[in-house]
Design an enzyme around this catalytic site. Structure first.
Site, PDB file in Angstrom:
ATOM      1  N   HIS A 100       0.821  -1.214   0.000  1.00 21.25           N
ATOM      2  CA  HIS A 100       0.000   0.000   0.000  1.00 21.25           C
ATOM      3  C   HIS A 100       0.855   1.263   0.000  1.00 21.25           C
ATOM      4  CE1 HIS A 100       0.324  -0.024   4.539  1.00 21.25           C
ATOM      5  NE2 HIS A 100       0.264   1.282   4.357  1.00 21.25           N
ATOM      6  N   ASN A 148      17.973  10.193  12.546  1.00 19.73           N
ATOM      7  CA  ASN A 148      17.197  11.399  12.270  1.00 19.73           C
ATOM      8  C   ASN A 148      17.011  11.507  10.765  1.00 19.73           C
ATOM      9  OD1 ASN A 148      16.487  14.187  11.675  1.00 19.73           O
ATOM     10  ND2 ASN A 148      17.015  14.659  13.791  1.00 19.73           N
ATOM     11  N   ASP A 175      -0.389  -7.592   1.499  1.00 21.76           N
ATOM     12  CA  ASP A 175       0.149  -6.234   1.522  1.00 21.76           C
ATOM     13  C   ASP A 175       1.667  -6.277   1.663  1.00 21.76           C
ATOM     14  OD1 ASP A 175       0.339  -3.490   1.639  1.00 21.76           O
ATOM     15  OD2 ASP A 175      -0.393  -3.313   3.701  1.00 21.76           O
ATOM     16  N   SER A 199       3.956   2.924   8.177  1.00 25.48           N
ATOM     17  CA  SER A 199       3.559   1.882   7.236  1.00 25.48           C
ATOM     18  C   SER A 199       4.759   1.299   6.503  1.00 25.48           C
ATOM     19  CB  SER A 199       2.581   2.458   6.201  1.00 25.48           C
ATOM     20  OG  SER A 199       1.322   2.687   6.751  1.00 25.48           O
ATOM     21  N   GLY A 200       4.719  -0.008   6.275  1.00 21.83           N
ATOM     22  CA  GLY A 200       5.811  -0.669   5.576  1.00 21.83           C
ATOM     23  C   GLY A 200       6.991  -0.992   6.455  1.00 21.83           C
TER      24      GLY A 200
END
Length: 338
Positions: free
Chosen positions: A89, A113, A143, A237-238
């Site tokens: 996604h 960072n 996914d 995400s991921g």
């Protein structure tokens, strides 16, 4: 520059940053999560240390890197010196109903960072994307995506290391405590410049399905706490769910973040190890980079595409993002006013 000019410059610089950041990440918020009004965030996390997170990568839109770090859209995990595992996604563009081009993306490793760029920073392009052929953008089934990098991470680059894949399909039934990391939102409401990590426990399938019901399918794994309190979400995400020094999950979706009764749902890596190995081998056989960094095909090189297990699916032309168009318009207006 006079005071008025400096003031106006500061206004549109800050405004541009906020627009780009929110627009870049907004589409990664799952439809399930949008049913709840609470902010998506990593809750009760701590700043990550290098020893435990050198596999973490930042996946970025190259067009969004007008300020280094501003193009971050997702996390990912380095699983070999030239391969990254992430969520499908993260590659999907719902507004365009297609996957991104490989040339739209870059992968950054070497710093905790994400805005820091120094001698420890390594920026790599993406030559090809392999997305699972049965990925469903509505249900988040399958996914998972593999990013084939355009160069290998040097063997002497100590700021990054690949993480082995978990192959234990029984992990779904355990209460193992794992950790998830990312640059997503914090409890303060902003996206963290520093990599954050939080401990989460594996929640067995039947307990996870208490509230999710049929939304949790084979190939998914749940982690968090039924009482809520700790989780990962937008901007993460991921990213990697790591259990016992192995990559066990990929951040996929959830209802809200750290909501009671709704632990996070991850792609279960163990279910996709054969697929990951197959697409990696197919990429190398077609002329991609092997672990020694040498092209294996007759012509060498790779193609700029997203693929369903090797079938080219995406060859569109990159366009200026909506965020950049809006930034340009706002800055032009502010310059006229000022």
């Amino acid at each position: 520059m006079d005071f008025q000019g400096f003031f106006c410059y500061s206004i549109y610089t800050c405004l541009a940053f906020q627009v780009a950041q929110s627009t870049t990440l907004a589409h990664l918020k799952s439809p399930l999560e949008s049913q709840h009004s609470s902010e998506a965030k990593i809750i009760n996390g701590t700043e990550a240390l290098w020893d435990g997170t050198r596999y973490q990568v930042s996946l970025r839109l190259t067009a969004g890197e007008w300020l280094f770090g501003a193009g971050h859209i997702c996390g990912g995990a380095l699983i070999s010196r030239r391969t990254v595992l992430t969520a499908a996604h993260c590659i999907w563009m719902p507004a365009s109903n297609r996957f991104r081009n490989a040339s739209d993306l870059s992968v950054v490793v070497g710093n905790l960072n994400r805005y820091q760029r120094d001698n420890n920073t390594l920026v790599l392009g993406v030559s090809q994307i392999s997305v699972h052929r049965d990925y469903n953008a509505t249900s988040y089934r399958n996914d998972v995506a593999v990013l084939h990098l355009n160069a290998r991470v040097p063997a002497n680059f100590t700021r990054a290391r690949a993480i082995p894949l978990n192959g234990d399909l029984n992990l779904n039934a355990s209460n193992t405590v794992c950790h998830v990391s990312g640059w997503g939102r914090t409890e303060n409401g902003g996206y963290s410049p520093q990599l954050m990590v939080v401990d989460v426990a594996i929640v067995n399938r039947s307990q996870c399905a208490t509230n999710y019901g049929a939304l949790v399918h084979d190939g998914m794994i749940c982690a968090g706490y039924m009482e809520g309190g700790r989780d990962a979400c937008v901007g993460d995400s991921g990213g990697p769910l790591v259990c016992g020094e192995q990559l066990a999950g990929v951040v996929s979706f959830g209802v809200g973040c750290a909501q009671p009764g709704f632990p996070g749902v991850y792609t279960d890596v163990a279910s996709y190890v054969p697929w990951i190995n197959n697409v990696t081998k197919a990429y190398e056989d077609a002329g991609g980079l092997s672990d020694d960094g040498l092209g294996n095909g007759a012509n060498g090189g790779t193609n700029d595409s997203a693929s369903y297990n090797g079938t080219v699916n995406n060859s569109g032309v990159s366009m200026m993002s909506c965020a950049h168009a809006l930034i340009f318009a706002l800055c032009s207006l502010l310059m006229r006013i000022c």
